[in-house]
Design a protein around this motif. Structure first.
Motif, short mmCIF file in Angstrom:
data_model
loop_
_atom_site.label_atom_id
_atom_site.label_comp_id
_atom_site.label_asym_id
_atom_site.label_seq_id
_atom_site.Cartn_x
_atom_site.Cartn_y
_atom_site.Cartn_z
N SER A 264 31.61 98.12 43.96
CA SER A 264 30.64 97.26 43.31
C SER A 264 30.04 96.26 44.29
CB SER A 264 31.31 96.51 42.14
OG SER A 264 30.39 95.65 41.51
N SER A 265 30.89 95.73 45.17
CA SER A 265 30.41 94.79 46.18
C SER A 265 29.45 95.46 47.15
CB SER A 265 31.61 94.20 46.94
OG SER A 265 31.18 93.36 47.99
N ARG A 266 29.76 96.69 47.56
CA ARG A 266 28.88 97.41 48.49
C ARG A 266 27.53 97.71 47.85
NH1 ARG A 266 33.96 100.03 49.53
NH2 ARG A 266 34.65 99.81 51.71
N LEU A 267 27.56 98.10 46.58
CA LEU A 267 26.32 98.47 45.89
C LEU A 267 25.38 97.28 45.73
CD1 LEU A 267 27.84 100.77 43.12
CD2 LEU A 267 26.53 101.52 45.11
N THR A 268 25.95 96.10 45.62
CA THR A 268 25.13 94.90 45.40
C THR A 268 24.99 94.05 46.66
OG1 THR A 268 27.10 93.74 44.60
CG2 THR A 268 25.70 94.79 42.95
N SER A 269 25.35 94.61 47.81
CA SER A 269 25.29 93.83 49.05
C SER A 269 23.87 93.67 49.58
CB SER A 269 26.15 94.50 50.13
OG SER A 269 25.66 95.80 50.42
N GLY A 270 22.95 94.51 49.10
CA GLY A 270 21.56 94.40 49.52
C GLY A 270 20.72 93.71 48.46
N LEU A 271 19.51 94.20 48.29
CA LEU A 271 18.60 93.63 47.31
C LEU A 271 18.81 94.30 45.96
CD1 LEU A 271 16.34 91.51 47.42
CD2 LEU A 271 14.71 93.39 47.62
N VAL A 272 18.83 93.51 44.89
CA VAL A 272 19.01 94.03 43.54
C VAL A 272 17.78 93.67 42.71
CG1 VAL A 272 20.44 94.02 41.47
CG2 VAL A 272 21.51 93.75 43.72
N THR A 273 17.18 94.67 42.08
CA THR A 273 16.00 94.43 41.25
C THR A 273 16.20 95.06 39.87
OG1 THR A 273 14.81 96.48 41.80
CG2 THR A 273 14.55 94.62 43.31
N THR A 274 15.46 94.58 38.91
CA THR A 274 15.50 95.14 37.56
C THR A 274 14.10 95.58 37.13
OG1 THR A 274 15.19 92.97 36.55
CG2 THR A 274 17.45 93.71 36.88
N ILE A 275 14.05 96.57 36.26
CA ILE A 275 12.79 97.04 35.68
C ILE A 275 12.93 96.95 34.17
CG2 ILE A 275 11.16 98.95 35.47
CD1 ILE A 275 12.16 100.02 38.12
N GLY A 276 12.05 96.20 33.54
CA GLY A 276 12.11 96.04 32.09
C GLY A 276 11.10 96.94 31.39
N ARG A 277 11.07 96.84 30.09
CA ARG A 277 10.10 97.60 29.32
C ARG A 277 8.71 97.03 29.54
NH1 ARG A 277 12.82 98.94 23.40
NH2 ARG A 277 14.50 100.29 24.18
N PRO A 278 7.71 97.89 29.67
CA PRO A 278 6.36 97.39 29.93
C PRO A 278 5.77 96.65 28.74
CG PRO A 278 6.33 99.77 29.56
CD PRO A 278 7.77 99.37 29.62
#
Length: 450
Positions: A264-278
């Motif tokens: 979990s730490s490795r997966l979030t070690s870079g940039l984290v973005t979210t995509i919502g409903r348009p």
């Protein structure tokens, strides 16, 4: 350079499985060479394509290991030369007969994914950050992140952006080794490698001969301890060499059941973005673009009707457009509101969506104030409290932007946010406010059904 190439071949022979070396590397011959360029001959087009996609980066790395200059390597199909000894007709083949080889299950060739480009992606407030981050990575812009995690529900565009990165990178550098794989395929491929005693080849594919890893649906890894461990080592190897990594998931790693803290730490070690409903505006642009792709001519009224009803995801929009086109062409019907309403009835439960105007009307009726007074600059509680209720309900129940909600009460979008948060806070301790909001929401629901 020719002798250097032979030295590189010997290094490859010691590293690669014998059948891989015999099939792909040994048939390569030096056709021409210069201090900065090496031209290698391949027996056929398939061989050239396979070596380019799977071994070119490894070959360049071996030139670096022996301390020589890394040449520009070109692969050309070498036409068979004349037979110099007519009496000896049994000439050794340049390459072993090709077995029927499918591309590894986990490796999806990006040449089949050419439709996924940044130009075909519709950008809106819901995905602006994810789009910008993906494009920056694809264009090799200098920044502090080599990994990107995109979080979104199914059908909101995270796969489109991930594949667009891969396609863009390959257009810039066709020799780049890009691995696109889902977490499920990664797991299945690893299990197969363990069963067939080919785990070293599996590790080589994802660690040593991979320049870009596009790993989708990491939420599938929940509870798969061995796969998580192997993936963790793979990510460490790629990160140490500053390779590009893009992940997609339907949920944050911390919420994935039985996900190790280390991964979990490795997966979030870079940039984290979210995509919502348009939002509504973005949905209209998506539907317009998809309609053009399907060669459908839809007027603005029909597009607005579709955008108002289709709120779940982009796949739902595509399904509706395909159904409209099929029914129109097969039954020779004109595309009108009645036809579209029939299509929508089979896809969604149609109720008129709540608008800020609806909320304003019901709120004003309940608190017995004139709608024009909602725009007053007065801060008296008799006006400010209904405005705050209006802001809270609009933010909670409508698809309109904060700017649209704010415009109706002559305020800024930050005021709408503050007012909404203020009502949420009061609802936790004031039962009367809870009952007022519940009653107004019930009246809005009745209005939508009428």
């Amino acid at each position: 350079m020719k002798s250097t190439w032979e030295e590189v071949k010997n290094l490859l022979k010691s590293e690669l499985p014998n059948n891989h070396f015999t099939l792909w590397i040994n048939p390569l011959t030096c056709l021409n060479h210069h201090p900065t360029q090496l031209v290698l001959g391949c027996p056929n087009k398939f061989s050239r394509k396979w070596v380019t996609e799977n071994y070119l980066t490894l070959i360049q790395r071996k030139f670096h290991e022996i301390g020589g200059a890394i040449p520009e390597i070109q692969l050309r199909v070498q036409l068979p030369g004349p037979i110099t000894n007519p009496q000896n007709t049994e000439k050794e083949p340049l390459q072993l007969p090709l077995p029927e080889i499918d591309a590894p299950r986990g490796l999806k060739k990006l040449t089949r994914l050419g439709d996924f480009t940044f130009d075909s992606f519709v950008v809106g407030p819901c995905n602006q950050f994810a789009y910008s981050a993906s494009k920056a990575m694809a264009l090799n812009q200098h920044w502090d992140y080599n990994s990107l995690l995109m979080l979104a529900n199914t059908g909101l565009g995270k796969t489109h952006l991930a594949k667009a990165v891969g396609c863009q990178l390959l257009r810039e550098n066709p020799a780049l080794r890009v691995n696109y794989v889902t977490a499920e395929d990664f797991t299945n491929e690893m299990v197969l490698a363990l069963k067939t005693n080919q785990i070293d080849q599996f590790k080589q594919k994802y660690r040593r001969t991979c320049d870009v890893l596009l790993l989708e649906e990491i939420h599938f890894l929940g509870g798969k301890e061995k796969t998580q461990t192997e993936l963790g080592h793979t990510l460490d190897a790629l990160a140490n060499e500053n390779k590009k990594i893009i992940f997609t998931s339907a949920m944050p790693p911390k919420d994935i059941p039985s996900m190790s803290k280390e991964l979990s730490s490795r997966l979030t070690s870079g940039l984290v973005t979210t995509i919502g409903r348009p939002d509504f505006e973005t949905r209209t642009r998506i539907i317009s673009k998809k309609a053009d792709e399907h060669h459908l001519k839809l007027d603005h009224e029909i597009i607005d009707m579709l955008a108002d009803a289709l709120k779940r995801d982009i796949r739902q929009m595509e399904s509706a457009l395909k159904c409209i086109k099929a029914r129109s062409e097969l039954l020779n019907l004109k595309i009108n509101r009645e036809l579209v309403r029939e299509i929508l009835a089979s896809l969604v439960t149609i109720h008129r969506s709540v608008s800020s105007a609806d909320v304003q009307m019901i709120v004003c009726q309940y608190y017995k104030i004139d709608p024009e007074m909602m725009q007053s600059k007065s801060r008296k509680k008799v006006l400010s409290f209904p405005r705050n209720i209006y802001a809270y309900l609009c933010k909670k129940l409508t698809d309109e932007t904060l700017e649209c909600i704010a415009k109706r009460i002559n305020r800024s979008h930050s005021t709408v946010l503050y007012a909404s948060e203020l009502i949420e806070k009061k609802m936790r301790t004031d039962n009367s406010i809870q009952k007022q909001i519940a009653f107004i929401a019930e009246k809005l629901e009745e209005l939508m059904k009428s």
